[in-house]
Design a protein around this motif. Sequence first.
Motif, PDB file in Angstrom:
ATOM      1  N   LEU A  66       0.861  -1.176   0.000  1.00 56.77           N
ATOM      2  CA  LEU A  66       0.000   0.000   0.000  1.00 56.77           C
ATOM      3  C   LEU A  66       0.900   1.229   0.000  1.00 56.77           C
ATOM      4  CD1 LEU A  66      -2.745   1.487   0.416  1.00 56.77           C
ATOM      5  CD2 LEU A  66      -2.329   1.268   2.859  1.00 56.77           C
ATOM      6  N   LEU A  67       0.745   2.074  -1.018  1.00 54.21           N
ATOM      7  CA  LEU A  67       1.565   3.276  -1.100  1.00 54.21           C
ATOM      8  C   LEU A  67       0.863   4.502  -0.549  1.00 54.21           C
ATOM      9  CD1 LEU A  67       3.505   3.308  -4.479  1.00 54.21           C
ATOM     10  CD2 LEU A  67       4.299   2.681  -2.220  1.00 54.21           C
ATOM     11  N   GLU A  68      -0.434   4.617  -0.796  1.00 48.69           N
ATOM     12  CA  GLU A  68      -1.107   5.867  -0.421  1.00 48.69           C
ATOM     13  C   GLU A  68      -2.611   5.682  -0.358  1.00 48.69           C
ATOM     14  OE1 GLU A  68      -0.925   8.986   1.167  1.00 48.69           O
ATOM     15  OE2 GLU A  68       0.797   9.273  -0.137  1.00 48.69           O
ATOM     16  N   SER A  69      -3.250   6.439   0.516  1.00 53.45           N
ATOM     17  CA  SER A  69      -4.701   6.632   0.509  1.00 53.45           C
ATOM     18  C   SER A  69      -4.901   8.132   0.412  1.00 53.45           C
ATOM     19  CB  SER A  69      -5.331   6.094   1.790  1.00 53.45           C
ATOM     20  OG  SER A  69      -5.402   4.708   1.746  1.00 53.45           O
ATOM     21  N   GLU A  70      -5.518   8.559  -0.667  1.00 55.68           N
ATOM     22  CA  GLU A  70      -5.602   9.988  -0.967  1.00 55.68           C
ATOM     23  C   GLU A  70      -7.051  10.370  -1.233  1.00 55.68           C
ATOM     24  OE1 GLU A  70      -3.678  13.578  -1.440  1.00 55.68           O
ATOM     25  OE2 GLU A  70      -2.630  11.696  -1.080  1.00 55.68           O
ATOM     26  N   PRO A  71      -7.518  11.489  -0.679  1.00 49.24           N
ATOM     27  CA  PRO A  71      -8.890  11.931  -0.986  1.00 49.24           C
ATOM     28  C   PRO A  71      -9.031  12.312  -2.459  1.00 49.24           C
ATOM     29  CG  PRO A  71      -7.862  13.336   0.699  1.00 49.24           C
ATOM     30  CD  PRO A  71      -6.838  12.360   0.248  1.00 49.24           C
ATOM     31  N   ILE A  72     -10.211  12.026  -3.021  1.00 54.31           N
ATOM     32  CA  ILE A  72     -10.493  12.416  -4.401  1.00 54.31           C
ATOM     33  C   ILE A  72     -11.801  13.192  -4.443  1.00 54.31           C
ATOM     34  CG2 ILE A  72      -9.217  10.586  -5.552  1.00 54.31           C
ATOM     35  CD1 ILE A  72     -11.850   9.073  -5.865  1.00 54.31           C
ATOM     36  N   GLU A  73     -11.891  14.068  -5.428  1.00 52.24           N
ATOM     37  CA  GLU A  73     -13.090  14.901  -5.557  1.00 52.24           C
ATOM     38  C   GLU A  73     -14.186  14.189  -6.326  1.00 52.24           C
ATOM     39  OE1 GLU A  73     -12.208  18.824  -6.947  1.00 52.24           O
ATOM     40  OE2 GLU A  73     -10.537  19.038  -5.551  1.00 52.24           O
ATOM     41  N   ASN A  74     -13.822  13.375  -7.319  1.00 47.07           N
ATOM     42  CA  ASN A  74     -14.839  12.638  -8.069  1.00 47.07           C
ATOM     43  C   ASN A  74     -14.233  11.336  -8.574  1.00 47.07           C
ATOM     44  OD1 ASN A  74     -13.644  13.083 -10.766  1.00 47.07           O
ATOM     45  ND2 ASN A  74     -14.171  15.224 -10.384  1.00 47.07           N
ATOM     46  N   VAL A 126       7.419  10.145  -5.745  1.00 52.77           N
ATOM     47  CA  VAL A 126       8.329   9.090  -5.294  1.00 52.77           C
ATOM     48  C   VAL A 126       9.372   8.725  -6.344  1.00 52.77           C
ATOM     49  CG1 VAL A 126       6.689   8.142  -3.632  1.00 52.77           C
ATOM     50  CG2 VAL A 126       6.780   7.191  -5.935  1.00 52.77           C
ATOM     51  N   GLY A 127       9.298   9.355  -7.521  1.00 51.48           N
ATOM     52  CA  GLY A 127      10.322   9.160  -8.542  1.00 51.48           C
ATOM     53  C   GLY A 127      10.183   7.880  -9.349  1.00 51.48           C
ATOM     54  N   LEU A 128       8.947   7.406  -9.544  1.00 50.67           N
ATOM     55  CA  LEU A 128       8.726   6.217 -10.371  1.00 50.67           C
ATOM     56  C   LEU A 128       8.227   6.633 -11.747  1.00 50.67           C
ATOM     57  CD1 LEU A 128       7.037   3.801  -7.812  1.00 50.67           C
ATOM     58  CD2 LEU A 128       9.406   3.778  -8.612  1.00 50.67           C
ATOM     59  N   ASN A 129       8.683   5.916 -12.755  1.00 49.76           N
ATOM     60  CA  ASN A 129       8.318   6.217 -14.135  1.00 49.76           C
ATOM     61  C   ASN A 129       7.058   5.436 -14.503  1.00 49.76           C
ATOM     62  OD1 ASN A 129       8.154   6.627 -16.883  1.00 49.76           O
ATOM     63  ND2 ASN A 129      10.353   6.344 -17.228  1.00 49.76           N
ATOM     64  N   ILE A 130       6.033   6.129 -14.976  1.00 45.32           N
ATOM     65  CA  ILE A 130       4.767   5.497 -15.381  1.00 45.32           C
ATOM     66  C   ILE A 130       4.970   4.522 -16.532  1.00 45.32           C
ATOM     67  CG2 ILE A 130       4.061   7.300 -17.003  1.00 45.32           C
ATOM     68  CD1 ILE A 130       1.521   5.801 -14.702  1.00 45.32           C
ATOM     69  N   VAL A 188      -4.276  11.684  -9.368  1.00 46.72           N
ATOM     70  CA  VAL A 188      -3.755  11.278  -8.049  1.00 46.72           C
ATOM     71  C   VAL A 188      -2.581  10.333  -8.233  1.00 46.72           C
ATOM     72  CG1 VAL A 188      -4.293  10.017  -5.930  1.00 46.72           C
ATOM     73  CG2 VAL A 188      -5.951  11.634  -6.851  1.00 46.72           C
ATOM     74  N   LEU A 189      -2.729   9.363  -9.145  1.00 47.37           N
ATOM     75  CA  LEU A 189      -1.656   8.407  -9.410  1.00 47.37           C
ATOM     76  C   LEU A 189      -0.417   9.098  -9.958  1.00 47.37           C
ATOM     77  CD1 LEU A 189      -0.556   5.521  -9.686  1.00 47.37           C
ATOM     78  CD2 LEU A 189      -1.635   5.446 -11.956  1.00 47.37           C
ATOM     79  N   GLU A 190      -0.615   9.970 -10.951  1.00 47.53           N
ATOM     80  CA  GLU A 190       0.517  10.674 -11.563  1.00 47.53           C
ATOM     81  C   GLU A 190       1.276  11.492 -10.526  1.00 47.53           C
ATOM     82  OE1 GLU A 190       1.202  13.166 -15.613  1.00 47.53           O
ATOM     83  OE2 GLU A 190      -0.385  13.906 -14.288  1.00 47.53           O
ATOM     84  N   LYS A 191       0.556  12.173  -9.649  1.00 48.00           N
ATOM     85  CA  LYS A 191       1.195  12.983  -8.604  1.00 48.00           C
ATOM     86  C   LYS A 191       2.023  12.111  -7.666  1.00 48.00           C
ATOM     87  CE  LYS A 191       0.080  16.026  -4.757  1.00 48.00           C
ATOM     88  NZ  LYS A 191      -0.965  16.525  -3.882  1.00 48.00           N
TER      89      LYS A 191
END
Length: 198
Positions: A156-164, A181-185, A173-176
């Motif tokens: 688990l890397l993150e739990s982040e609030p989302i607007e929709n 963390v410096g990972l390439n998509i 959210v994923l891109e941010k």
Amino acid sequence: MVDTTDTTRSVNTELCRQISIETEYWFNVLKRVVSVIKFIAARGLPYRGDSEIIGNNNNGNYLGILGLISEYDPFSKNHLEEFGNKEKGHLSYISKTIFNEVILLLKTNVMHYITNEIKISKYYSIIMDSTPELSKVDQVTIVIRYCTKSDVQERLLESEPIENHTGQSIYDVLEKLLSNVGLNIEDCRGQSYDNAYE
């Protein structure tokens, strides 16, 4: 004539000694606090309860374990007696402010460790899902899966609030996170999403 050099040196020596004693004292407090937080985190237990009062049965695992330790550790007992249950603004190193800072530092270290493992592995896959929490705020959970030399890891890397729940919102959210963390998509080889629509 009085030699002021010796006096200055002795005052300076005494101040340095006091600073050293105080530094060691607060280091010992912090060492116990970090140990308790790591113990609770390793077991996935909740930290806080309904009360912030030491000795209260509803104060949660964090303050409860600190209280338990103080029954057998004279240093902790003296510290809790002197600094526990004080009003806001008093230094104690057991407050929720310090607690949250320690959690954030531990999170940063764990994220650094995980991202280094992923960078060594190079390729990874993403699993994302969103759900409302108790406070009715939608949160997206980002889990990353990758292979080390000996095992498959799912973290688990993150739990982040989302607007929709749009695909764009979840992707943002994923891109941010990946950028932070410096990972390439482009090294992502698998994706799994839920609750997203365009």
